[in-house]
Design an enzyme around this catalytic site. Sequence first.
Site, PDB file in Angstrom:
ATOM      1  N   MET A   1      43.439  43.678  25.013  1.00 32.97           N
ATOM      2  CA  MET A   1      43.003  43.234  23.680  1.00 32.97           C
ATOM      3  C   MET A   1      43.734  41.980  23.225  1.00 32.97           C
ATOM      4  SD  MET A   1      41.769  46.340  21.439  1.00 32.97           S
ATOM      5  CE  MET A   1      43.307  46.773  20.699  1.00 32.97           C
ATOM      6  N   HIS A   8      52.141  43.358  29.704  1.00 29.00           N
ATOM      7  CA  HIS A   8      50.914  42.874  30.353  1.00 29.00           C
ATOM      8  C   HIS A   8      51.277  42.060  31.597  1.00 29.00           C
ATOM      9  CE1 HIS A   8      49.462  43.202  26.037  1.00 29.00           C
ATOM     10  NE2 HIS A   8      48.623  43.989  26.692  1.00 29.00           N
ATOM     11  N   GLY A 125      48.252  50.073  31.867  1.00 34.80           N
ATOM     12  CA  GLY A 125      49.618  50.452  31.495  1.00 34.80           C
ATOM     13  C   GLY A 125      49.684  51.947  31.215  1.00 34.80           C
ATOM     14  N   GLU A 126      50.799  52.550  31.617  1.00 37.17           N
ATOM     15  CA  GLU A 126      50.984  53.976  31.331  1.00 37.17           C
ATOM     16  C   GLU A 126      51.455  54.192  29.898  1.00 37.17           C
ATOM     17  OE1 GLU A 126      53.600  55.561  34.333  1.00 37.17           O
ATOM     18  OE2 GLU A 126      52.061  55.440  35.885  1.00 37.17           O
ATOM     19  N   GLN A 131      45.141  57.277  26.920  1.00 34.69           N
ATOM     20  CA  GLN A 131      44.076  56.355  27.325  1.00 34.69           C
ATOM     21  C   GLN A 131      44.005  56.274  28.852  1.00 34.69           C
ATOM     22  OE1 GLN A 131      43.619  52.316  25.540  1.00 34.69           O
ATOM     23  NE2 GLN A 131      44.562  51.646  27.437  1.00 34.69           N
ATOM     24  N   SER A 163      54.830  46.161  22.911  1.00 31.97           N
ATOM     25  CA  SER A 163      53.519  46.457  22.337  1.00 31.97           C
ATOM     26  C   SER A 163      53.084  45.231  21.542  1.00 31.97           C
ATOM     27  CB  SER A 163      53.618  47.663  21.401  1.00 31.97           C
ATOM     28  OG  SER A 163      52.515  47.686  20.523  1.00 31.97           O
ATOM     29  N   SER A 164      51.779  44.980  21.540  1.00 30.30           N
ATOM     30  CA  SER A 164      51.288  43.824  20.779  1.00 30.30           C
ATOM     31  C   SER A 164      51.665  43.973  19.319  1.00 30.30           C
ATOM     32  CB  SER A 164      49.770  43.732  20.894  1.00 30.30           C
ATOM     33  OG  SER A 164      49.408  43.763  22.248  1.00 30.30           O
TER      34      SER A 164
END
Length: 487
Positions: A1, A8, A125-126, A131, A163-164
């Site tokens: 996203m 990432h 990603g874990e 998810q 995290s973003s």
Amino acid sequence: MGGLHHGHGQLIKTAQSAGLNDQAVVIVSIFINPLQFGPKEDFENYPRDLENDIEIASKFGASAIWIPSQSQVFPGGPDSSFTIQVPPGLKSKLCGSIRKGHFDGVATVIIHLLRRVQPHILVLGEKDWQQFVILRELIEVLGLPVKVRGVATVRDIDGLAHSSRNQYLNEADRAKALALPKEITKAAQDAKKGKIVDLHQIRTSLENKGLEVEYVEIVDPEKLQSTKSQQHFSLLAAAVRCGTTRLIDHTFLMSRNPIVAIDGPAGAGKSTVTRAFAKKMGLLYLDTGAMYRAVTWLIQKNKISPKDQVAIGELVKKLKLEIKSFGNNQQIIVNGNDVTNAIRSPIVTSLVSEVAAQSLVRKALTEQQKAMGNSGGLVAEGRDIGTAVFPNAELKIFLTASTAERARRRSIDLKEKGYTFPTLNELESQIKERDKMDSTRSISPLVKAQDANELITDGMSVEKVIESIEELFRMRIPEEVWPTPLH
Ligand code: DC
């Protein structure tokens, strides 16, 4: 996203080395998916900084970045697109219980993206474990021709998972947020020591640090459902609000490191494959057949009949069996005698099944094997590993092949070791006889554990078998708890 960060970056690096050859094409897709945001969530404010995203993606080695528009992903708009419904069992807990419709939105968009890109491998990603499990299951159930790779959560030096959304945190918030990784790390350490993790206490500690707790739960890592008690391998996951920022994190509660059990009949190639697999994954290697062979050697040396239970009982009482590992080789010492090579002789092979059926022998060796696996981190091969020695092993493989194939492999093996060997027909009947004895004995017979994965290796090269086991290992065991991370 988007909102790319070092986490990432690690996915991109993994994708590069997970490719089928060294010319892997790594595509990074960036699409802020409206379907996965609830009406009161941060879709409008989600971090959007394409310049930074492009810089990070290229720095970590992406071949291309695909930034589709909404109409490319959902021609006609999201409302006219087919949608995926995630089964309630997988979304009723954790984030799914709070973010209604979120995982349906994620699953829907992933199918659209996969359909367009058609990758060989999907790297996820874990960190978003729920998810990850849902997508892995979806791809498996739909039979999509794409392998899924999980990558362990990447953390900043202070322990906070990348995290973003971390960029929303100011300095004071960030200091508060650190309570989340601290609490879950402590819980994982407690579980390793055999302590029961107290969810109420974790919740209180997080609240005392000024975090608003959405959930702190322990669930089965694959079924994502509550477990009756803290099982030997569980997922502890939490979501908190730090100011207005929502953060999630998780850990795995394990009383020991992972164990892989490889069982199967004689000549299925267990030793070769298990040894190489152990080396590759940084696991200890335990050949339990060698232990039964060592006892057989001792019985034979002492001229005891394999049927003489009293004499065998006395011998087992004084037994001192040492297994020394050098890299992925084992040295077997029984009562001070190095029998590493002698236990492979045809005479030991012809007697071992009878000895292995004796209850006193099994009891002594099973106890020793269990003790060796106490702290885990090993792959053990034998006949009863998944059923009797390590019934809680995280991954169980039942490795087998036709008798003809096993006879062929046995003859090559004997020839290489310089033994005279019988005809293939004779070897085949010997193997059948051993299979019969091993699988019909009353104690811990050779049977496939109900939860074992069967691999029939006829026509498969050693490399192919190892690759298949590694694939199963990746499916069952989160990268986060691997002994040596591989990419
Ligand atoms: O794998 P191998 O051929 O070295 O094993 C020798 C024998 O030991 C085999 O015939 C059955 C027995 N065995 C057993 O009963 N239980 C085990 N866990 C391992 C081997």
